[in-house]
Write a protein that holds these residues in place. Structure first.
Motif, PDB file in Angstrom:
ATOM      1  N   GLY A  87     -53.735 -27.020  89.827  1.00  0.00           N
ATOM      2  CA  GLY A  87     -53.530 -26.056  90.904  1.00  0.00           C
ATOM      3  C   GLY A  87     -52.062 -25.822  91.184  1.00  0.00           C
ATOM      4  N   GLY A  88     -51.274 -26.896  91.133  1.00  0.00           N
ATOM      5  CA  GLY A  88     -49.839 -26.760  91.350  1.00  0.00           C
ATOM      6  C   GLY A  88     -49.173 -25.912  90.288  1.00  0.00           C
ATOM      7  N   ILE A  89     -49.576 -26.105  89.039  1.00  0.00           N
ATOM      8  CA  ILE A  89     -48.991 -25.326  87.939  1.00  0.00           C
ATOM      9  C   ILE A  89     -49.327 -23.845  88.090  1.00  0.00           C
ATOM     10  N   ILE A  90     -50.594 -23.563  88.391  1.00  0.00           N
ATOM     11  CA  ILE A  90     -51.001 -22.162  88.563  1.00  0.00           C
ATOM     12  C   ILE A  90     -50.250 -21.536  89.738  1.00  0.00           C
ATOM     13  N   GLY A  91     -50.141 -22.288  90.839  1.00  0.00           N
ATOM     14  CA  GLY A  91     -49.407 -21.784  92.000  1.00  0.00           C
ATOM     15  C   GLY A  91     -47.943 -21.537  91.685  1.00  0.00           C
ATOM     16  N   LEU A  92     -47.344 -22.427  90.908  1.00  0.00           N
ATOM     17  CA  LEU A  92     -45.940 -22.272  90.513  1.00  0.00           C
ATOM     18  C   LEU A  92     -45.741 -20.994  89.708  1.00  0.00           C
ATOM     19  N   LEU A  93     -46.598 -20.787  88.713  1.00  0.00           N
ATOM     20  CA  LEU A  93     -46.468 -19.606  87.855  1.00  0.00           C
ATOM     21  C   LEU A  93     -46.718 -18.318  88.638  1.00  0.00           C
ATOM     22  N   MET A  94     -47.730 -18.340  89.508  1.00  0.00           N
ATOM     23  CA  MET A  94     -48.016 -17.149  90.304  1.00  0.00           C
ATOM     24  C   MET A  94     -46.877 -16.856  91.276  1.00  0.00           C
ATOM     25  N   GLY A  95     -46.347 -17.902  91.897  1.00  0.00           N
ATOM     26  CA  GLY A  95     -45.258 -17.711  92.854  1.00  0.00           C
ATOM     27  C   GLY A  95     -44.006 -17.159  92.204  1.00  0.00           C
ATOM     28  N   ILE A  96     -43.680 -17.683  91.035  1.00  0.00           N
ATOM     29  CA  ILE A  96     -42.505 -17.185  90.310  1.00  0.00           C
ATOM     30  C   ILE A  96     -42.726 -15.727  89.904  1.00  0.00           C
TER      31      ILE A  96
END
Length: 335
Positions: free
Chosen positions: A236-245
């Protein structure tokens, strides 16, 4: 006829207006009493199933509240434009149950289900009464086109029958048990299981292609292969990181998006587990009860597919597909 429906509406509307959770509790408690679980166990299981679904709904809303702005920002950043707003299934359900014909549709759906069980034409005992709003919408469309109540009710009965057939197909393929671990459970909701047929066709095609036939890209495989990366929180953190960037968020907002997606991926399986823990004794008792009265016939218990969103693969796919869905919608709006 209108007077009859209005009377039924006046009697049942206050109950239906209490929403899905109330109906879940009442239905599963009554089923527990009918299949002789005992009053205390029946009420306890009804409460716990409602608690689990409440948890699922809360976390899904939390998840969508976090993903929605990021998906919108992603789309707008890359040139998207929106013309319409999707009001969601809740508005359709409220509209459906706001019409008195909805209560006749509920009765018809139960009658159709029991008739098909007795005649060995279905393997599913549907307890997902709330999602009869779909059949009600079909009935209302027919009513608007023909102004004929009988035709509307026939269409609703047909929808229930077809939905049970598709639900049977999906359950007999073993997806609820093999993929989600839900034994003797079927997902009864038209717009869910019908897409399941499409997914089955795509999966069958991918199984025949050389590059995808042996693919094992699941959270379990990733965790086994790469360790902590496959854990729900990290995923979830990785997906959130990519989406946020991709959305161009400030770093603080990116971190918060990571936390929100990680929270959803960690907590949703727990809520689904609560539902299943309480649902198992009800489903087993209901199956035994029906088998004793249908010459040993094995039945699936039809429930709301919302319990499946707790699977890490489902939620991760949802998070990844939201911006794709938004982009497709914005492109269509531009045309």
């Amino acid at each position: 006829m209108d007077g009859f429906f209005n009377t039924i509406q006046a009697l049942l509307e206050p109950v239906v207006n209490l929403g899905a959770l109330f109906m879940i509790f009442v239905v599963f408690t009554l089923i527990g009493l009918i299949v002789r679980l005992g009053p205390v166990r029946a009420i306890r299981n009804g409460l716990m199933i409602a608690v689990g679904f409440q948890g699922v709904y809360i976390i899904v809303d939390f998840f969508l509240a976090g993903v929605g702005p990021a998906a919108t920002a992603l789309t707008e950043r890359f040139g998207g434009v929106f013309t319409y707003t999707d009001i969601g299934w809740g508005a359709y359900a409220a509209f459906a149950f706001g019409h008195p014909i909805a209560y006749a549709v509920i009765a018809i759906s139960l009658a159709v289900n029991l008739l098909l069980i007795v005649t060995n034409l279905t393997d599913t005992l549907n307890l997902n009464i709330w999602d009869t709003w779909e059949a009600t919408i079909c009935a209302l469309i027919m009513l608007a086109l023909t102004n004929n109540v009988l035709a509307a009710l026939i269409v609703a009965a047909g929808w229930c029958w077809v939905n049970l057939m598709v639900t049977d197909w999906y359950a007999n393929k073993g997806y609820p048990e093999k993929f989600y671990g839900f034994k003797n459970i079927a997902f009864y909701q038209g717009f869910n299981v019908w897409w399941g047929m499409f997914a089955h066709a795509v999966s069958s095609l991918l199984d025949k292609l050389p590059f995808t036939s042996s693919a094992k890209f699941t959270p379990e495989y990733v965790q086994k292969r790469f360790g902590a990366i496959g854990e729900p929180a990290v995923l979830g953190g990785i997906i959130g990181l990519l989406m946020g960037i991709g959305a161009g968020f400030w770093w603080g907002d990116i971190v918060m998006l990571m936390i929100k997606l990680a929270t959803a991926l960690v907590l949703l399986p727990m809520m689904s587990g609560i539902v299943m823990q309480a649902l198992v004794p009800v489903s087993e008792a209901a199956a035994a009860f029906m088998q004793a009265r249908t010459k040993g016939k094995q039945l699936f218990i039809g429930v709301d597919p919302a319990i499946a969103v707790g699977h890490t693969s489902v939620l991760a796919t949802t998070a990844l597909m939201v911006p794709v869905y938004q982009s497709v919608n914005s492109s269509s709006a531009e045309r």
